[in-house]
Design a protein around this motif. Structure first.
Motif, PDB file in Angstrom:
ATOM      1  N   ALA A  46       0.862  -1.189   0.000  1.00 40.01           N
ATOM      2  CA  ALA A  46       0.000   0.000   0.000  1.00 40.01           C
ATOM      3  C   ALA A  46       0.895   1.234   0.000  1.00 40.01           C
ATOM      4  CB  ALA A  46      -0.918   0.001   1.217  1.00 40.01           C
ATOM      5  N   PRO A  47       1.463   1.568  -1.159  1.00 41.23           N
ATOM      6  CA  PRO A  47       2.414   2.690  -1.186  1.00 41.23           C
ATOM      7  C   PRO A  47       1.749   4.031  -0.861  1.00 41.23           C
ATOM      8  CG  PRO A  47       1.885   1.936  -3.411  1.00 41.23           C
ATOM      9  CD  PRO A  47       1.247   0.972  -2.471  1.00 41.23           C
ATOM     10  N   ARG A  48       2.242   4.649   0.193  1.00 42.03           N
ATOM     11  CA  ARG A  48       1.710   5.952   0.618  1.00 42.03           C
ATOM     12  C   ARG A  48       2.885   6.891   0.823  1.00 42.03           C
ATOM     13  NH1 ARG A  48      -3.738   4.706   4.085  1.00 42.03           N
ATOM     14  NH2 ARG A  48      -4.544   3.147   2.619  1.00 42.03           N
ATOM     15  N   LEU A  49       3.088   7.751  -0.145  1.00 40.10           N
ATOM     16  CA  LEU A  49       4.302   8.553  -0.200  1.00 40.10           C
ATOM     17  C   LEU A  49       4.146   9.849   0.589  1.00 40.10           C
ATOM     18  CD1 LEU A  49       5.116   7.931  -3.971  1.00 40.10           C
ATOM     19  CD2 LEU A  49       5.738   6.567  -1.958  1.00 40.10           C
ATOM     20  N   PHE A  50       4.050   9.676   1.898  1.00 43.34           N
ATOM     21  CA  PHE A  50       3.923  10.806   2.817  1.00 43.34           C
ATOM     22  C   PHE A  50       5.014  10.706   3.870  1.00 43.34           C
ATOM     23  CE2 PHE A  50      -0.315   9.900   1.178  1.00 43.34           C
ATOM     24  CZ  PHE A  50      -0.701  11.154   0.715  1.00 43.34           C
ATOM     25  N   ASP A  51       5.410  11.864   4.409  1.00 43.49           N
ATOM     26  CA  ASP A  51       6.479  11.853   5.409  1.00 43.49           C
ATOM     27  C   ASP A  51       5.980  11.603   6.827  1.00 43.49           C
ATOM     28  OD1 ASP A  51       5.225  14.256   5.859  1.00 43.49           O
ATOM     29  OD2 ASP A  51       6.979  15.512   5.492  1.00 43.49           O
ATOM     30  N   SER A  52       4.649  11.654   7.031  1.00 49.26           N
ATOM     31  CA  SER A  52       4.090  11.420   8.359  1.00 49.26           C
ATOM     32  C   SER A  52       2.630  11.013   8.231  1.00 49.26           C
ATOM     33  CB  SER A  52       4.201  12.677   9.225  1.00 49.26           C
ATOM     34  OG  SER A  52       3.329  13.684   8.726  1.00 49.26           O
ATOM     35  N   VAL A  53       2.091  10.382   9.288  1.00 54.95           N
ATOM     36  CA  VAL A  53       0.664  10.036   9.254  1.00 54.95           C
ATOM     37  C   VAL A  53      -0.194  11.297   9.312  1.00 54.95           C
ATOM     38  CG1 VAL A  53       0.891   7.685  10.139  1.00 54.95           C
ATOM     39  CG2 VAL A  53       0.577   9.582  11.752  1.00 54.95           C
ATOM     40  N   ALA A  54       0.293  12.344   9.940  1.00 58.23           N
ATOM     41  CA  ALA A  54      -0.474  13.595   9.984  1.00 58.23           C
ATOM     42  C   ALA A  54      -0.673  14.138   8.573  1.00 58.23           C
ATOM     43  CB  ALA A  54       0.227  14.614  10.865  1.00 58.23           C
ATOM     44  N   THR A  55       0.370  14.088   7.744  1.00 60.54           N
ATOM     45  CA  THR A  55       0.275  14.546   6.359  1.00 60.54           C
ATOM     46  C   THR A  55      -0.662  13.646   5.569  1.00 60.54           C
ATOM     47  OG1 THR A  55       2.538  15.358   6.510  1.00 60.54           O
ATOM     48  CG2 THR A  55       1.614  15.162   4.312  1.00 60.54           C
ATOM     49  N   MET A  56      -0.544  12.330   5.762  1.00 58.65           N
ATOM     50  CA  MET A  56      -1.435  11.387   5.080  1.00 58.65           C
ATOM     51  C   MET A  56      -2.887  11.616   5.493  1.00 58.65           C
ATOM     52  SD  MET A  56      -1.535   7.205   5.259  1.00 58.65           S
ATOM     53  CE  MET A  56      -2.190   7.192   6.939  1.00 58.65           C
ATOM     54  N   ASN A  57      -3.131  11.767   6.786  1.00 55.07           N
ATOM     55  CA  ASN A  57      -4.494  12.002   7.269  1.00 55.07           C
ATOM     56  C   ASN A  57      -5.088  13.261   6.649  1.00 55.07           C
ATOM     57  OD1 ASN A  57      -4.190   9.730   8.871  1.00 55.07           O
ATOM     58  ND2 ASN A  57      -3.964  10.863  10.787  1.00 55.07           N
ATOM     59  N   ARG A  58      -4.296  14.320   6.579  1.00 54.33           N
ATOM     60  CA  ARG A  58      -4.777  15.575   5.988  1.00 54.33           C
ATOM     61  C   ARG A  58      -5.101  15.392   4.504  1.00 54.33           C
ATOM     62  NH1 ARG A  58      -0.829  17.924   9.388  1.00 54.33           N
ATOM     63  NH2 ARG A  58       0.653  18.041   7.666  1.00 54.33           N
ATOM     64  N   ALA A  59      -4.277  14.607   3.797  1.00 59.07           N
ATOM     65  CA  ALA A  59      -4.520  14.360   2.369  1.00 59.07           C
ATOM     66  C   ALA A  59      -5.813  13.584   2.159  1.00 59.07           C
ATOM     67  CB  ALA A  59      -3.337  13.605   1.755  1.00 59.07           C
ATOM     68  N   LEU A  60      -6.076  12.605   3.015  1.00 61.07           N
ATOM     69  CA  LEU A  60      -7.321  11.830   2.921  1.00 61.07           C
ATOM     70  C   LEU A  60      -8.538  12.722   3.160  1.00 61.07           C
ATOM     71  CD1 LEU A  60      -6.197   8.607   4.816  1.00 61.07           C
ATOM     72  CD2 LEU A  60      -7.045   8.662   2.458  1.00 61.07           C
ATOM     73  N   ILE A  61      -8.466  13.561   4.177  1.00 61.77           N
ATOM     74  CA  ILE A  61      -9.586  14.460   4.495  1.00 61.77           C
ATOM     75  C   ILE A  61      -9.813  15.450   3.351  1.00 61.77           C
ATOM     76  CG2 ILE A  61     -10.352  16.306   6.049  1.00 61.77           C
ATOM     77  CD1 ILE A  61      -8.830  14.725   8.296  1.00 61.77           C
ATOM     78  N   ALA A  62      -8.728  16.014   2.815  1.00 63.48           N
ATOM     79  CA  ALA A  62      -8.856  17.003   1.734  1.00 63.48           C
ATOM     80  C   ALA A  62      -9.442  16.361   0.474  1.00 63.48           C
ATOM     81  CB  ALA A  62      -7.491  17.622   1.431  1.00 63.48           C
ATOM     82  N   ALA A  63      -8.986  15.161   0.124  1.00 61.72           N
ATOM     83  CA  ALA A  63      -9.491  14.481  -1.081  1.00 61.72           C
ATOM     84  C   ALA A  63     -10.971  14.151  -0.917  1.00 61.72           C
ATOM     85  CB  ALA A  63      -8.673  13.219  -1.349  1.00 61.72           C
ATOM     86  N   TRP A  64     -11.342  13.689   0.258  1.00 60.29           N
ATOM     87  CA  TRP A  64     -12.755  13.368   0.544  1.00 60.29           C
ATOM     88  C   TRP A  64     -13.621  14.616   0.404  1.00 60.29           C
ATOM     89  CZ3 TRP A  64     -14.412   8.792   3.720  1.00 60.29           C
ATOM     90  CH2 TRP A  64     -15.754   8.867   4.110  1.00 60.29           C
ATOM     91  N   ASN A  65     -13.254  15.676   1.109  1.00 58.04           N
ATOM     92  CA  ASN A  65     -14.094  16.873   1.156  1.00 58.04           C
ATOM     93  C   ASN A  65     -14.112  17.641  -0.158  1.00 58.04           C
ATOM     94  OD1 ASN A  65     -14.925  16.332   3.735  1.00 58.04           O
ATOM     95  ND2 ASN A  65     -13.415  17.655   4.712  1.00 58.04           N
ATOM     96  N   ALA A  66     -13.133  17.415  -1.024  1.00 52.53           N
ATOM     97  CA  ALA A  66     -13.133  18.058  -2.343  1.00 52.53           C
ATOM     98  C   ALA A  66     -14.210  17.476  -3.254  1.00 52.53           C
ATOM     99  CB  ALA A  66     -11.764  17.915  -2.999  1.00 52.53           C
ATOM    100  N   ARG A  67     -14.630  16.238  -2.981  1.00 51.44           N
ATOM    101  CA  ARG A  67     -15.625  15.577  -3.847  1.00 51.44           C
ATOM    102  C   ARG A  67     -16.993  15.446  -3.193  1.00 51.44           C
ATOM    103  NH1 ARG A  67     -14.184  10.671  -7.334  1.00 51.44           N
ATOM    104  NH2 ARG A  67     -14.464  12.137  -9.024  1.00 51.44           N
ATOM    105  N   VAL A  68     -17.015  15.273  -1.904  1.00 51.28           N
ATOM    106  CA  VAL A  68     -18.246  14.937  -1.181  1.00 51.28           C
ATOM    107  C   VAL A  68     -18.832  16.206  -0.580  1.00 51.28           C
ATOM    108  CG1 VAL A  68     -19.199  13.592   0.738  1.00 51.28           C
ATOM    109  CG2 VAL A  68     -17.341  12.632  -0.667  1.00 51.28           C
ATOM    110  N   ASP A  69     -20.139  16.415  -0.788  1.00 48.87           N
ATOM    111  CA  ASP A  69     -20.754  17.556  -0.116  1.00 48.87           C
ATOM    112  C   ASP A  69     -21.692  17.069   0.986  1.00 48.87           C
ATOM    113  OD1 ASP A  69     -23.395  17.131  -1.073  1.00 48.87           O
ATOM    114  OD2 ASP A  69     -23.059  18.403  -2.829  1.00 48.87           O
ATOM    115  N   ASP A  70     -22.328  18.005   1.629  1.00 45.87           N
ATOM    116  CA  ASP A  70     -23.092  17.685   2.833  1.00 45.87           C
ATOM    117  C   ASP A  70     -24.271  16.758   2.577  1.00 45.87           C
ATOM    118  OD1 ASP A  70     -23.525  18.038   5.635  1.00 45.87           O
ATOM    119  OD2 ASP A  70     -25.234  19.327   5.148  1.00 45.87           O
ATOM    120  N   ASN A  71     -24.768  16.706   1.351  1.00 45.01           N
ATOM    121  CA  ASN A  71     -25.937  15.885   1.045  1.00 45.01           C
ATOM    122  C   ASN A  71     -25.590  14.487   0.545  1.00 45.01           C
ATOM    123  OD1 ASN A  71     -27.906  17.933   1.628  1.00 45.01           O
ATOM    124  ND2 ASN A  71     -27.198  18.957  -0.217  1.00 45.01           N
ATOM    125  N   ASP A  72     -24.317  14.175   0.414  1.00 41.01           N
ATOM    126  CA  ASP A  72     -23.887  12.898  -0.137  1.00 41.01           C
ATOM    127  C   ASP A  72     -23.778  11.825   0.937  1.00 41.01           C
ATOM    128  OD1 ASP A  72     -23.664  13.998  -2.692  1.00 41.01           O
ATOM    129  OD2 ASP A  72     -21.602  14.655  -2.323  1.00 41.01           O
TER     130      ASP A  72
END
Length: 199
Positions: A22-48
């Motif tokens: 599971a290649p995850r090219l991040f320097d920390s879990v904090a950076t990875m967590n932020r990337a997951l949240i940002a990718a999710w919220n960029a596509r998903v809105d409140d009604n989804d």
């Protein structure tokens, strides 16, 4: 709109860096967590609604508390239907249920111990964490996670995990960690059928 994702593995430090699983090219879990949240919220809105097909976080080895997982999930847009993965556990689901941040006065979180089924464009989506071997089916897809950067060599099995190799077949270039739309699931199913036919 419905979205689909699996294997976010929030806090999972052993996945960081280049690896075959599971290649995850991040320097920390904090950076990875932020990337997951940002990718999710960029596509998903409140009604989804997002169907999360298991392995929310790497528990309990890497996660300080259930509250730490809750704090991340509360930042995610939309309602979330969780299907239990092998790294999820009942006490986390109970914690999330008792601390549900609510969505327009209703529960934001719902929970399924094994799986659930919805219909989209005359096709059943059987959603589980582990891939299923369905045998001969028509207009049925098994959406799953669990196997990360691997693929079941059966056209009806679609890995919707964030590390899934099938994601490379999408015509749109979406950020790593993005939940998939139903249209993207159908596209992956068609591309996978073509790939296996020509193999």
């Amino acid at each position: 709109m419905n979205f689909f994702i699996a294997d976010t593995h929030f806090f999972h430090r052993d996945l960081l860096g280049q690896n075959d699983f599971a290649p995850r090219l991040f320097d920390s879990v904090a950076t990875m967590n932020r990337a997951l949240i940002a990718a999710w919220n960029a596509r998903v809105d409140d009604n989804d609604v997002v169907y999360h097909l298991g392995d929310i976080a790497m528990n309990p080895e890497n996660v300080p508390t259930d509250a730490a997982v809750w704090q991340l999930l509360a930042q995610l847009n939309g309602r979330i239907a969780f299907i239990k993965g092998n790294h999820d556990y009942n006490s986390l689901f109970k914690y999330l249920h008792h601390h549900d941040p609510l969505w327009h006065g209703e529960d934001k979180f719902s929970f399924h111990a094994v799986g659930t089924i919805i219909k989209d464009d005359h096709t059943q989506f059987i959603m589980t964490h582990y891939p299923l071997l369905l045998g001969i089916t028509k207009q049925t897809l098994n959406l799953h996670g669990h196997i990360h950067h691997s693929m079941v060599p059966i056209a009806e099995n679609i890995n919707v995990g964030v590390d899934a190799p099938e994601r490379a077949w999408l015509s749109a270039d979406i950020p790593w960690g993005s939940p998939l739309t139903a249209n993207e699931v159908h596209e992956l199913a068609e591309r996978k059928r073509e790939f296996l036919k020509n193999k």
